[in-house]
Design a protein around this motif. Structure first.
Motif, PDB file in Angstrom:
ATOM      1  N   UNK A   1       0.840  -1.201   0.000  1.00 27.89           N
ATOM      2  CA  UNK A   1       0.000   0.000   0.000  1.00 27.89           C
ATOM      3  C   UNK A   1       0.882   1.260   0.000  1.00 27.89           C
ATOM      4  N   UNK A   2       2.005   1.206  -0.700  1.00 29.73           N
ATOM      5  CA  UNK A   2       2.925   2.339  -0.814  1.00 29.73           C
ATOM      6  C   UNK A   2       2.246   3.521  -1.499  1.00 29.73           C
ATOM      7  N   UNK A   3       2.790   4.714  -1.267  1.00 31.68           N
ATOM      8  CA  UNK A   3       2.303   5.911  -1.959  1.00 31.68           C
ATOM      9  C   UNK A   3       3.000   6.095  -3.296  1.00 31.68           C
ATOM     10  N   UNK A   4       4.340   6.019  -3.275  1.00 29.51           N
ATOM     11  CA  UNK A   4       5.139   6.264  -4.478  1.00 29.51           C
ATOM     12  C   UNK A   4       5.902   4.997  -4.856  1.00 29.51           C
ATOM     13  N   UNK A   5       5.856   4.590  -6.126  1.00 24.02           N
ATOM     14  CA  UNK A   5       6.639   3.425  -6.562  1.00 24.02           C
ATOM     15  C   UNK A   5       8.118   3.804  -6.692  1.00 24.02           C
ATOM     16  N   UNK A   6       8.860   3.681  -5.606  1.00 23.04           N
ATOM     17  CA  UNK A   6      10.256   4.099  -5.587  1.00 23.04           C
ATOM     18  C   UNK A   6      11.140   3.247  -6.483  1.00 23.04           C
ATOM     19  N   UNK A   7      12.167   3.864  -7.036  1.00 24.34           N
ATOM     20  CA  UNK A   7      13.084   3.129  -7.913  1.00 24.34           C
ATOM     21  C   UNK A   7      13.946   2.149  -7.121  1.00 24.34           C
ATOM     22  N   UNK A   8      14.370   2.540  -5.916  1.00 16.38           N
ATOM     23  CA  UNK A   8      15.133   1.616  -5.076  1.00 16.38           C
ATOM     24  C   UNK A   8      14.251   0.454  -4.626  1.00 16.38           C
ATOM     25  N   UNK A   9      12.992   0.752  -4.343  1.00 23.22           N
ATOM     26  CA  UNK A   9      12.028  -0.292  -3.979  1.00 23.22           C
ATOM     27  C   UNK A   9      11.896  -1.307  -5.110  1.00 23.22           C
ATOM     28  N   UNK A  10      11.762  -0.813  -6.342  1.00 19.54           N
ATOM     29  CA  UNK A  10      11.630  -1.713  -7.495  1.00 19.54           C
ATOM     30  C   UNK A  10      12.883  -2.572  -7.657  1.00 19.54           C
ATOM     31  N   UNK A  11      14.040  -1.957  -7.485  1.00 24.72           N
ATOM     32  CA  UNK A  11      15.299  -2.693  -7.601  1.00 24.72           C
ATOM     33  C   UNK A  11      15.397  -3.778  -6.526  1.00 24.72           C
ATOM     34  N   UNK A  12      15.037  -3.460  -5.289  1.00 28.12           N
ATOM     35  CA  UNK A  12      15.129  -4.424  -4.191  1.00 28.12           C
ATOM     36  C   UNK A  12      14.139  -5.573  -4.372  1.00 28.12           C
ATOM     37  N   UNK A  13      12.948  -5.269  -4.898  1.00 31.80           N
ATOM     38  CA  UNK A  13      11.979  -6.330  -5.184  1.00 31.80           C
ATOM     39  C   UNK A  13      12.500  -7.248  -6.285  1.00 31.80           C
ATOM     40  N   UNK A  14      13.016  -6.662  -7.354  1.00 27.84           N
ATOM     41  CA  UNK A  14      13.543  -7.465  -8.462  1.00 27.84           C
ATOM     42  C   UNK A  14      14.733  -8.302  -8.015  1.00 27.84           C
ATOM     43  N   UNK A  15      15.490  -7.808  -7.049  1.00 31.15           N
ATOM     44  CA  UNK A  15      16.684  -8.509  -6.560  1.00 31.15           C
ATOM     45  C   UNK A  15      16.345  -9.568  -5.514  1.00 31.15           C
ATOM     46  N   UNK A  16      15.092  -9.617  -5.062  1.00 30.06           N
ATOM     47  CA  UNK A  16      14.693 -10.597  -4.061  1.00 30.06           C
ATOM     48  C   UNK A  16      15.126 -10.248  -2.649  1.00 30.06           C
ATOM     49  N   UNK A  17      15.553  -9.009  -2.433  1.00 35.53           N
ATOM     50  CA  UNK A  17      16.002  -8.587  -1.106  1.00 35.53           C
ATOM     51  C   UNK A  17      14.816  -8.290  -0.200  1.00 35.53           C
ATOM     52  N   UNK A  18      13.732  -7.783  -0.781  1.00 35.41           N
ATOM     53  CA  UNK A  18      12.501  -7.526  -0.043  1.00 35.41           C
ATOM     54  C   UNK A  18      11.339  -8.187  -0.783  1.00 35.41           C
ATOM     55  N   UNK A  19      10.234  -8.377  -0.053  1.00 37.72           N
ATOM     56  CA  UNK A  19       9.014  -8.907  -0.637  1.00 37.72           C
ATOM     57  C   UNK A  19       7.857  -7.967  -0.291  1.00 37.72           C
ATOM     58  N   UNK A  20       6.847  -7.964  -1.120  1.00 33.48           N
ATOM     59  CA  UNK A  20       5.650  -7.172  -0.823  1.00 33.48           C
ATOM     60  C   UNK A  20       4.771  -7.906   0.185  1.00 33.48           C
ATOM     61  N   UNK A  21       4.127  -7.131   1.034  1.00 33.76           N
ATOM     62  CA  UNK A  21       3.171  -7.705   1.985  1.00 33.76           C
ATOM     63  C   UNK A  21       2.144  -6.643   2.341  1.00 33.76           C
ATOM     64  N   UNK A  22       0.961  -7.079   2.749  1.00 32.71           N
ATOM     65  CA  UNK A  22      -0.052  -6.137   3.230  1.00 32.71           C
ATOM     66  C   UNK A  22       0.227  -5.909   4.710  1.00 32.71           C
ATOM     67  N   UNK A  23       0.533  -4.659   5.060  1.00 33.99           N
ATOM     68  CA  UNK A  23       0.924  -4.341   6.434  1.00 33.99           C
ATOM     69  C   UNK A  23      -0.003  -3.250   6.964  1.00 33.99           C
ATOM     70  N   UNK A  24      -0.880  -3.639   7.888  1.00 39.28           N
ATOM     71  CA  UNK A  24      -1.767  -2.687   8.537  1.00 39.28           C
ATOM     72  C   UNK A  24      -1.047  -2.051   9.724  1.00 39.28           C
ATOM     73  N   UNK A  25      -1.589  -0.952  10.206  1.00 39.02           N
ATOM     74  CA  UNK A  25      -0.957  -0.267  11.339  1.00 39.02           C
ATOM     75  C   UNK A  25      -0.785  -1.204  12.522  1.00 39.02           C
ATOM     76  N   UNK A  26      -1.805  -2.016  12.801  1.00 40.31           N
ATOM     77  CA  UNK A  26      -1.706  -2.909  13.957  1.00 40.31           C
ATOM     78  C   UNK A  26      -0.726  -4.061  13.747  1.00 40.31           C
ATOM     79  N   UNK A  27      -0.277  -4.270  12.506  1.00 42.50           N
ATOM     80  CA  UNK A  27       0.683  -5.330  12.222  1.00 42.50           C
ATOM     81  C   UNK A  27       2.123  -4.931  12.558  1.00 42.50           C
ATOM     82  N   UNK A  28       2.367  -3.636  12.747  1.00 36.54           N
ATOM     83  CA  UNK A  28       3.741  -3.173  12.953  1.00 36.54           C
ATOM     84  C   UNK A  28       4.405  -3.919  14.103  1.00 36.54           C
ATOM     85  N   UNK A  29       3.650  -4.166  15.175  1.00 36.72           N
ATOM     86  CA  UNK A  29       4.225  -4.823  16.353  1.00 36.72           C
ATOM     87  C   UNK A  29       4.649  -6.272  16.088  1.00 36.72           C
ATOM     88  N   UNK A  30       4.210  -6.843  14.963  1.00 39.51           N
ATOM     89  CA  UNK A  30       4.602  -8.216  14.616  1.00 39.51           C
ATOM     90  C   UNK A  30       6.012  -8.277  14.031  1.00 39.51           C
TER      91      UNK A  30
END
Length: 201
Positions: free
Chosen positions: A146-175
């Protein structure tokens, strides 16, 4: 009335433009969506690095509309971030990287004594003021879908497998255990990493 401009902020290190393909992709999509431009720009051909730019990390700030408006260069200094303030705004919109961003500026002004903000929109985690975010759980890193801006570093990290997308609600932060903040100028290796307990509010 002056036309609204968009920008690309490109990291330049060792006099090389970094992640330029991702910047070209976003810029050309933006030009098509906002101005109906069909021709694709090749930024490696359009941007000439001046002799005044050293091998140290620099920021190339390209402002454009239908055509290039201006290109500015400056040495880059990393920010110190120790605390993050949650701010809530259900109508915030930053789908395109506009030169002027009054909504985000207003939210950043509400950070109190914190160094950075984490924007919550309709109960969902989005971005910080200066970039995208990722959260750590079980040695893996997840970035909000649920990002606001599709960042270029974000796209690079996703393509590189360093990060994954997930649905993160405010109450999920503590997890999660940690948060990391990154953008085009701040790559993964230099990204600020803090425990989620530093997120206030």
């Amino acid at each position: 009335m002056l036309q609204k401009l968009c920008i690309e902020t490109i990291a330049v290190e060792n006099r090389q433009l970094k992640n330029i393909r991702y910047h070209e992709d976003r810029l050309n999509k933006t030009r098509k969506a906002l101005w109906g431009a069909s021709e694709a720009w090749n930024l490696s051909e359009l941007i000439v690095i001046p002799d005044t730019v050293s091998d140290a990390l620099h920021k190339c700030r390209l402002a454009y509309g239908r055509e290039i408006d201006n290109i500015r260069w400056e040495a880059y200094a990393f920010r110190t971030i120790r605390t993050i303030q949650k701010v809530h705004q259900d109508e915030v919109d930053y789908a395109y990287k506009y030169d002027q961003r009054p909504q985000l500026n207003a939210l950043f002004a509400d950070r109190g004594k914190a160094d950075e903000i984490l924007i919550i929109k309709q109960g969902m985690v989005t971005d910080s003021y200066y970039g995208n975010v990722a959260f750590k759980k079980d040695e893996k890193w997840y970035t909000p879908d649920t990002y606001l801006l599709p960042g270029t570093q974000r796209a690079f990290l996703l393509d590189s497998g360093i990060i994954e997308e997930a649905r993160i609600a405010e109450e999920d932060i503590r997890k999660y255990s940690h948060i990391r903040l990154f953008n085009a100028m701040v790559g993964w290796k230099n990204a600020v990493e803090l425990g989620v307990e530093t997120i206030l509010g």
